[in-house]
Structure formats: C-alpha cells, structure tokens
Design an enzyme around this catalytic site. Structure first.
Site: not given
Ligand code: SDX
Length: 389
Positions: A229, A270, A328
């Site tokens: 987050h 996201h 971020d």
């Molecule tokens: C914020 O919710 C909000 O509004 C939050 C926020 C706010 O203003 O409050 O916007 C602020 O928290 C932004 C996010 C910051 N976090 C990061 O940048 C950390 C890196 N990002 C990841 O941890 C991830 O993208 C999340 C946690 C943000 C979302 O994760 P999800 O829910 O697993 O994403 P998804 O379901 O869309 O993923 C789809 C696929 C998955 O692979 P499969 O299960 O389909 O095989 O993409 C992969 C994920 O594993 N994936 C990534 C990735 N993010 C998702 N692979 C590599 N690098 C990444 N960053």
C-alpha cells in the site's frame, strides 16, 4: 442519471459503503474528487482548497478559503505531551511507527473535547488533524536526525510550512524553495484521497465503532505503512537503488515475471486501475519539472525509472496483467530531490491522505451508521464432539 451515477443491484451488494467523495474508474483511468478530475485539481488547486472540497463537497469561495486556511494554521501547533512522546523513541525507530503512535496520542489529548455527534466538534477536529499532521511529520523527521523541533510558522502556506519545519528557512534560495513548496503541495493533493483503499476502509471500519477519530486515523496509518500500500513509495526508491544501472533492469524485470520469485516491481500494478493511474501521469510531469528546476535532470534513478517504465509498458507480461505505474512510482524521486529520506516517504503519503481518511470518517458519522461487521466464507470443520476419556 441527472448528473448522478446509478449502479446495478449486483454491484451494490458487493460495495462496502456508499460515498459521494471520490469516484474511480479503473478501466478508464479516471479519478474524480467531488466530480473534479485529479489532473485539474493537481495543477489548478492547492492542497488546502482540495481539503475543503473533500470535506465540504464544494470548492470554497474566497472568504471560505481564507477562513479555512486560518483555522488550519491556528490549529497546527502540537501539544507538548506529544513532543515528549516523540522524544522517547529511539532515533532509528521507523517514522511510520512514531507517526502512528503520535497520532493515536492526539486521541488522549483531545478525547474529552470531542462529541462526534456535534458538527462543530467534528469541524474543529478536522482543523486539528489537517493542521497538526504535517507538524508531526516534521517532528518525526527532526527526531530521526537528532535535531531540535521547529515550530509551525503561521505566516507560511501549508507545504512551505512543512518544508520550513523540516529543513528550516536557511539554505534554500527563494526560487528553489518556491519550486519545492509547489511540488510538495502537489504531492499532498495527489495523495489526498482514493476511495475505499485499504487504509480508508480501515478508518471507516474502525470509526464505525464510535471510537475517537484520532484513534481511527492511527489505524489508517498502520494500514498505509505496508509495502503493498503506501509503503510502496519507499520500496520503489529502494528497488531503483538496488537496480543501480539501466543495464541491470532486464534482470529485475525477469524476477518480477517469475512466478516462483516473490519479487514484484514496486510502483507497478493496482487493485483497481487496469489502465494508467492518472496520478502517476501528473507525478511524472512534476518529477520532470522539479528535477529540471533543480538542475538534476541527470539524476541516475530517474533514468532507471523511465527506462523501467518504458520496458514494462512494452512487455507482453505486464501488458497482459494490465500493470501500469501507480502513484508511488515517481513520487519517491521527487521527494529524494527535495531532500526527504526514503524512510519518510510513507509519512508524506499519510500527511496528504489524512484529509481523505477524515472526510470518509466524517461522511459516515454525520449520517446514521451501524458498526461494520464483515462476514466470512467458513471453510473449517463442521460440528464435532470433544473426545470423552
Ligand atoms: C497504493 O487501493 C488503492 O487505491 C491504493 C492506493 C491509494 O491511493 O490508496 O492507490 C495506493 O497502494 C498503490 C499500490 C502501491 N503498491 C505497489 O506498487 C506494490 C507493487 N504492486 C503490487 O504489490 C500489486 O500490484 C498490488 C498489491 C498493488 C495489487 O496486487 P494484486 O491485487 O495481486 O494485483 P492484480 O490482482 O491486478 O495482479 C494481477 C497479476 C497477478 O499475477 P497472477 O496471479 O495473475 O499470475 O499481476 C501480478 C500478480 O501477481 N502482479 C505483479 C505486480 N502487481 C501484480 N507482478 C509483478 N510486479 C507487480 N508489481
């Protein structure tokens, strides 16, 4: 219809709450605060004007704006007991731990002064939170550095005052300090609110028990701290530093695509945006402006970030997973250029987001509400008897 959104009953059954504050369309990359696009607010508004909008639903007229600014400035000093609390922490304590504790301690300072059923008390609490959160953020930084606290200066604008309390007035040429203050103010705007993200949902759920609003905000700070987050901005800078050179990028992109590797590209992806995060676009533009004004266009981390973004946007894996830079990804480079250390980045995020948390809390408690009670899908044992001897 008639300027309002309507949803099918199926959606309503999954929504955690109803709100008029922020609208996100993740597929289209749209973010509206009370109907105004974030791209327009970030460039044309100020953080305190955006705070007024989030809290009250409309942009302030000139008199309302000045009254709000004065009320926030008059409530920006922190109680001495909180300063003493901050001084009890080790100098290497994580800033988010200190901010969370200090904000929860505000509940102790004001607990007998807040009746959450009274609009006047809720308004004064908003002034105190928005006024004191940057003061606390600066105090946390000064404690980290082992330096004396600098008191808020009510003659300065919000972001200017934060930079003054953090770095002091000395050392910055007037033009540079204007550039930095404008960038800081825009960073606060871009972090102000974001619908029902994890930390805002935490504040609503915590607040739904009728607890002290500062205690509910402290719960939001705890949630924001995580690297999935708000902690991502600190993780992005650490990742770019670890990558070290443009030549190393491919190795890290391969790690991010390897399902057996827990590494993820920080600042990408996201839960809601499956298109560009509109805040990321403004943050990237601000990053270019600030580094150019400061003569830091050659910042190596910026070159790595831009090349990483370009590779990711052209890579089939990231395209298929709809992974784009989020808010971020560039914010840390700007904050580093301003002189803020990485461990303080999420504190800055919390400083901007405090008004969003509070707006959602106020929206909930100012209408009839019930305590939140999420249900679960039980997958454990059915009933069984305790073995008798
Ligand atoms: C914020 O919710 C909000 O509004 C939050 C926020 C706010 O203003 O409050 O916007 C602020 O928290 C932004 C996010 C910051 N976090 C990061 O940048 C950390 C890196 N990002 C990841 O941890 C991830 O993208 C999340 C946690 C943000 C979302 O994760 P999800 O829910 O697993 O994403 P998804 O379901 O869309 O993923 C789809 C696929 C998955 O692979 P499969 O299960 O389909 O095989 O993409 C992969 C994920 O594993 N994936 C990534 C990735 N993010 C998702 N692979 C590599 N690098 C990444 N960053």
């Amino acid at each position: 219809k008639n300027g309002y959104f309507t949803f099918d009953p199926g959606f309503m059954s999954t929504a955690s709450c109803e709100s008029k504050i922020t609208f996100i369309d993740g597929d289209e990359g749209i973010l509206l605060h009370r109907g105004y696009p974030i791209e327009q607010l970030a460039v044309n508004s100020t953080f305190l004007e955006t705070c007024y909008l989030l809290l009250n639903g409309e942009l302030p007229n000139e008199a309302q704006k000045q009254e709000f600014i004065t009320a926030v400035r008059n409530n920006s000093a922190v109680d001495p007991s909180i300063a003493n609390l901050i001084r009890t922490f080790k100098n290497d304590a994580h800033p988010m731990a200190v901010l969370c504790s200090a904000t929860a301690a505000l509940a102790a300072v004001y607990n007998d002064q807040i009746d959450i059923t009274k609009a006047e008390d809720r308004k004064l609490t908003a002034y105190r939170l928005i006024g004191q959160i940057p003061t606390l953020a600066a105090m946390v930084y000064k404690h980290l550095k082992g330096e004396e606290f600098i008191a808020p200066d009510s003659s300065l604008d919000y972001a200017e005052n934060y930079l003054h309390m953090t770095f002091g007035k000395a050392g910055q040429a007037a033009k540079v300090s204007q550039v930095l203050a404008k960038a800081m103010d825009r960073i606060f705007i871009l972090h102000a609110d974001h619908e029902q993200n994890a930390s805002t949902s935490t504040v609503r759920l915590s607040g739904s028990s009728g607890t002290n609003p500062f205690a509910a905000i402290a719960a939001g700070i705890s949630t924001l701290w995580g690297p999935a987050h708000g902690g991502a901005n600190e993780a992005v800078l650490n990742m770019l530093t670890e990558i070290g050179t443009v030549e190393n990028i491919d190795k890290f992109v391969a790690k991010a695509k390897d399902k057996n590797d827990a590494f993820r590209l920080m600042g990408f992806g996201h839960r809601v945006y499956k298109n560009f995060d509109p805040r990321a676009k403004v943050m990237k533009q601000t990053c270019d402006e600030v580094l150019a004004e400061l003569g830091l266009e050659g910042e190596p981390l910026l070159a790595i970030a831009k090349r990483l973004e370009q590779i990711a946007l052209e890579d089939d894996y990231f395209i298929s997973k709809k992974l784009y830079p989020n808010v971020d990804f560039y914010s840390g480079i700007i904050m580093k250029a301003i002189g803020i250390p990485a461990e303080m980045f999420t504190v800055i995020f919390a400083t901007g987001r405090a008004v969003g948390w509070y707006s959602h809390w106020d929206e909930m408690v100012s209408t009839s509400y019930k305590i939140g009670r999420p249900r679960q899908l039980y997958t454990g044992y059915t009933e069984r008897n305790y073995p008798t001897k």
